[in-house]
Write a protein that holds these residues in place. Structure first.
Motif, PDB file in Angstrom:
ATOM      1  N   GLN A 331      20.795  -8.847   9.110  1.00 33.21           N
ATOM      2  CA  GLN A 331      21.872  -9.437   8.488  1.00 33.21           C
ATOM      3  C   GLN A 331      21.665  -9.895   7.093  1.00 33.21           C
ATOM      4  O   GLN A 331      21.446 -11.278   6.977  1.00 33.21           O
ATOM      5  N   PRO A 332      21.316  -9.193   6.254  1.00 36.65           N
ATOM      6  CA  PRO A 332      21.209  -9.745   4.839  1.00 36.65           C
ATOM      7  C   PRO A 332      22.487 -10.774   4.403  1.00 36.65           C
ATOM      8  O   PRO A 332      22.275 -11.715   3.564  1.00 36.65           O
ATOM      9  N   TRP A 333      23.615 -10.504   4.998  1.00 30.20           N
ATOM     10  CA  TRP A 333      24.860 -11.256   4.492  1.00 30.20           C
ATOM     11  C   TRP A 333      24.862 -12.527   5.149  1.00 30.20           C
ATOM     12  O   TRP A 333      25.347 -13.382   4.422  1.00 30.20           O
ATOM     13  N   SER A 334      24.090 -12.743   6.065  1.00 24.66           N
ATOM     14  CA  SER A 334      24.038 -14.058   6.838  1.00 24.66           C
ATOM     15  C   SER A 334      22.668 -14.834   6.620  1.00 24.66           C
ATOM     16  O   SER A 334      22.395 -15.812   6.385  1.00 24.66           O
ATOM     17  N   GLY A 335      21.639 -13.880   5.998  1.00 18.19           N
ATOM     18  CA  GLY A 335      20.331 -14.535   5.687  1.00 18.19           C
ATOM     19  C   GLY A 335      19.449 -14.614   7.193  1.00 18.19           C
ATOM     20  O   GLY A 335      18.251 -14.775   7.075  1.00 18.19           O
ATOM     21  N   ALA A 336      20.077 -14.236   7.990  1.00 17.07           N
ATOM     22  CA  ALA A 336      19.112 -14.433   9.542  1.00 17.07           C
ATOM     23  C   ALA A 336      18.223 -13.428   9.597  1.00 17.07           C
ATOM     24  O   ALA A 336      18.126 -12.201   9.200  1.00 17.07           O
ATOM     25  N   TYR A 337      16.931 -13.990  10.123  1.00 17.09           N
ATOM     26  CA  TYR A 337      15.632 -12.828  10.358  1.00 17.09           C
ATOM     27  C   TYR A 337      15.162 -13.332  11.422  1.00 17.09           C
ATOM     28  O   TYR A 337      15.249 -14.820  12.017  1.00 17.09           O
ATOM     29  N   SER A 338      14.099 -12.846  12.095  1.00 16.99           N
ATOM     30  CA  SER A 338      13.402 -13.397  13.124  1.00 16.99           C
ATOM     31  C   SER A 338      11.907 -12.599  12.914  1.00 16.99           C
ATOM     32  O   SER A 338      11.868 -11.570  12.982  1.00 16.99           O
ATOM     33  N   ILE A 339      10.860 -13.443  13.040  1.00 18.04           N
ATOM     34  CA  ILE A 339       9.448 -13.244  13.074  1.00 18.04           C
ATOM     35  C   ILE A 339       9.114 -12.912  14.208  1.00 18.04           C
ATOM     36  O   ILE A 339       9.242 -13.905  15.350  1.00 18.04           O
ATOM     37  N   GLY A 340       8.487 -11.613  14.731  1.00 16.50           N
ATOM     38  CA  GLY A 340       8.020 -11.346  16.099  1.00 16.50           C
ATOM     39  C   GLY A 340       6.314 -11.804  16.540  1.00 16.50           C
ATOM     40  O   GLY A 340       5.898 -12.322  15.529  1.00 16.50           O
TER      41      GLY A 340
END
Length: 802
Positions: A331-340
């Protein structure tokens, strides 16, 4: 005894091994949560004089293909945060190797990556995002090893024959491009998983030498098995051409990575051996396999390089392999990410070693000689007494005490201990620094718990990044792009090529500014077995009722298409997409079509209008409003049809194979309404409805997904009290708050198990547990269970109300 964050290190300097073992075993029996006592102590000698091969590194693949696509579109600071977690030493995964795809205008698993040479001689060194990614990796870790490998290539290469002089020239041009970006490529491969040609590798070596790339090492053959090594023992010229033999999935494809052999011939070549592609696992669920494989590749097969596929899943959830790698960034539009969890397992090796460190063979093996107890590898820093030992206990069933004795010129100073509880789903249990140990006379002990990775080291500088992701959110409508703000050759924001190459170009046909152009002029040398026509996707899977409009110009006879409500697609040949298509040809023939992942094309409406011709601009529009689909050309409606197959999804551009076309002034505008308060609830991943099994109205009847049929057992009402009711008196209910709790219906009672939060991103969250309504195993078949699961943004947790 020293304890930090619940992890206990037992040591008694100067005591004999038996005494240490006795104390450790007694104390281990009272550790919180431990159900069995520690096993008898195992002696491990870390001998710096031991022979062993040099580590080449642990890292991952960007490519094969398109899996890093959306990362470049992330806003700051999130983009830099993600890059730091991937590449920055002492922060996250700290990758030591980055292997990238040499784009070939063709799908190579999760998308297509653009070629630097679409047509013979027309080289553009600024296409795509792999140059940018390598630059970013190098800026964070100047010592990172860079590797290039082709999955496919434009069709002009060898007239479709990869094993040709053309492909060698093509790869040399790519190396030249790397130089324009200030990048030095360390290794170059042949053709991913397509066998090998001995004469071609010899010719490649000669060409690299003659073009000033004598220092670029060749990897062969990036396929399954070690037959290239067999040939090297028979052919000295081939052996001289190749520096490294790389095999894929040496532990078995998507396996537990418990056994990772090479071959006696491979070892006998004396060449470096790599597990040059491994993994293909979920960024959390694959952590146990990754922990085993990194260690066991060396123990079992003397492999000194481990490359995970892929680096990151920077793709939307409908794209295949949407949660593989070490992180997810959809989601580049929200900036959300998750490191696994995978990132922290990788860090347990990469933050404690560096390429050039030497494995210590006599100080590496299986704990107590038993694979089930776990494994350990020890490495020594060159020109130093520093060392690190990485221990994994993935299959152990009890705590184990390891009695270490350090010798052979290694440091006997303070030992630092870091660990990751791979069985935990709590991020605070990953990459945790424990209490330091002070050896006495080179001796110390450590009690290791089952399901952990430990790193013990005399080095410093390790660390765990602290950047935190923002919340997820939908890409809002209206959305538009004139494409005028991009440099020629780049990809438009959020546009994800799945076949062919859609890039920014100077507009033709009298249009000013810049456009998106489909660049592939011929069928490529494919990597996949099935061959879709060029198409590219953009947008949010929750987009439902909208008009997608774009100016379009065909440059040659053929057709162009607008895609609407594109969602799940199948990367196994051909790359078929669930969605609607508005197709228009230069002759004026038009059609509204539906396709699915099985390639079952249906023509819903068709006709003929005035010829569009070539070299002339026209405006195409496809409106999707509920079940009504309307197509227009230059503002005039040409057809309307009703169909309920696809309810939500992305937009996209498409062309016929080899047809170059230009697209400009993209516009996606919402229409109609999102539906009333009562209606179906469709899964974005399955396109099937939330359904009460057998239309039962009994308390406890299970909820599943099923083909949408308008039945009363599929009509849900979101009440003002936060309940989802069906039949008027029954509510969606969960009888627990743990992962895997099955959803059911129950007489509405206002209880916490019936409280739901319906979010804008399409997730439905159980208020009592904070877990998401989830389709088990991301299944799409009728009857697949619906349950609670940790929210992960997947398409199996995205719901569209109608």
């Amino acid at each position: 005894m020293a304890t930090r964050n619940g992890r206990t290190a037992w040591w008694r300097p100067g005591r004999g091994a038996a005494a240490v073992a006795a104390v450790a075993a007694a104390a281990a029996a009272v550790l919180v949560g431990l159900t069995t006592p520690a096993q008898a102590a195992t002696a491990v000698t870390i001998n710096g004089s031991s022979g062993g091969r040099a580590l080449d590194g642990v890292g991952a693949v960007s490519g094969g293909g398109g899996n890093s696509r959306l990362l470049i579109d992330y806003p700051e600071p999130q983009r830099s945060d993600i890059l730091n977690y991937l590449f920055k030493p002492g922060y996250g995964a700290a990758m030591q190797i980055l292997k990238v795809e040499i784009g070939g205008d063709t799908n190579s698993t999760s998308g297509a990556e653009p070629s630097h040479e679409h047509t013979r001689g027309a080289v553009n060194c600024n296409r795509g995002y792999e140059w940018w990614l390598m630059e970013q990796a190098k800026a964070r870790n100047p010592n990172i090893t860079l590797v290039g490998l082709a999955w496919g290539a434009p069709g002009w290469v060898g007239n479709g024959n990869f094993w040709s002089t053309d492909s060698i020239d093509y790869l040399v041009a790519w190396l030249d491009c790397a130089g324009t970006h200030g990048l030095t490529i360390n290794y170059l491969g042949g053709w991913n998983e397509k066998g090998y040609n001995v004469a071609w590798y010899k010719n490649l070596r000669s060409a690299l030498n003659s073009h000033g790339y004598g220092s670029v090492k060749i990897v062969a053959s990036d396929d399954f098995g070690w037959s290239a090594a067999d040939d090297a023992l028979r052919d000295s010229t081939f052996a001289a051409a190749v520096s490294t033999f790389g095999s894929h999935y040496v532990c078995g494809y998507r396996s537990a990575q418990s056994s990772c052999p090479s071959s006696s011939n491979a070892v006998a070549t004396g060449k470096a051996l790599w597990a040059s592609e491994n993994g293909s696992d979920d960024y959390n669920a694959g952590a146990q396999a990754l922990a085993r494989g990194i260690n066991r590749g060396y123990i079992d097969g003397k492999m000194t390089g481990y490359i995970n596929w892929p680096v990151i899943a920077a793709i939307t959830p409908n794209i295949p392999w949407a949660t593989t790698g070490v992180a997810v960034a959809s989601q580049p539009w929200s900036g959300a990410y998750s490191i696994g969890k995978n990132a922290w397992v990788m860090a347990q090796t990469t933050q404690f070693t560096a390429p050039g460190w030497r494995y210590l063979d006599s100080s590496s093996g299986y704990i107590g000689g038993n694979r089930n107890n776990g494994s350990y590898v020890s490495l020594r820093a060159p020109g130093s007494g520093d060392y690190s030992t990485v221990i994994e206990t993935m299959d152990a069933t009890a705590a184990q005490t390891l009695n270490f004795n350090v010798t052979g010129g290694l440091s006997t100073g303070t030992v630092h201990v870091w660990s990751t509880n791979v069985r935990s789903n709590n991020t605070t249990d990953y990459f945790v620094r424990g209490a330091d140990i002070t050896p006495s006379g080179g001796a110390f002990s450590l009690t290791v718990q089952p399901g952990y990775v430990y790193s013990i080291t005399t080095t410093t500088g390790q660390g765990k990044g602290t950047a935190v992701s923002p919340a997820q959110g939908n890409l809002k409508l209206p959305y538009s792009d004139t494409f005028d703000s991009y440099a020629v050759g780049r990809e438009a924001t959020y546009l994800m090529d799945q076949q062919g190459s859609f890039e920014v170009a100077t507009c033709g046909g009298g249009h000013s500014g810049r456009c998106v152009r489909q660049m592939s002029e011929q069928a490529p040398i494919y990597w996949t077995s099935g061959h879709a026509e060029p198409f590219t996707l953009l947008g949010d899977l929750t987009w439902r009722n909208y008009t997608v409009s774009s100016d379009v110009m065909l440059e040659k006879s053929g057709y162009a298409q607008l895609i609407g409500r594109g969602n799940t697609y199948n990367h196994q040949g051909p790359q078929n997409l669930n969605g609607y298509y508005f197709r228009v040809s230069d002759t004026g023939a038009w059609s509204i079509r539906s396709n699915n992942t099985s390639g079952n094309w249906r023509t819903l409406a068709s006709g003929t209008t005035a010829a569009l011709g070539v070299g002339r601009w026209h405006t195409l529009a496809l409106t999707l409003n509920g079940s009504t689909l309307t197509a227009a050309i230059d503002g005039a409606t040409v057809g309307t049809v009703s169909d309920t197959t696809w309810v939500a999804g992305q937009i996209g551009y498409a062309t016929a194979q080899g047809v170059t076309a230009q697209f400009d002034n993209l516009s996606v505008t919402p229409v109609g309404t999102s539906g009333g308060s009562t209606g179906e609830v469709r899964g974005a991943g399955s396109n099937r409805c939330l359904d009460v099994n057998g239309a039962s109205q009994a308390d406890g009847a299970v909820v599943q997904i099923w083909d949408c049929n308008g039945g009363a057992n599929q009509q849900w009402t979101l009440t003002s009290g936060g309940q989802l009711s069906v039949y008027g008196s029954k509510c969606l209910d969960v009888p627990g708050t743990t992962q895997g709790t099955r959803a059911r219906i129950w007489t509405c009672n206002g209880g916490s198990g019936q409280q739901w939060r319906v979010n804008a991103d399409g997730s439905i969250v159980a208020v009592g547990s904070g877990l998401c309504l989830d389709v088990n195993g991301a299944g799409t078949a009728n009857g697949t269970a619906v349950q609670l699961w940790t929210c992960n943004g997947g398409s199996n947790q995205t719901w569209i109300r109608g």
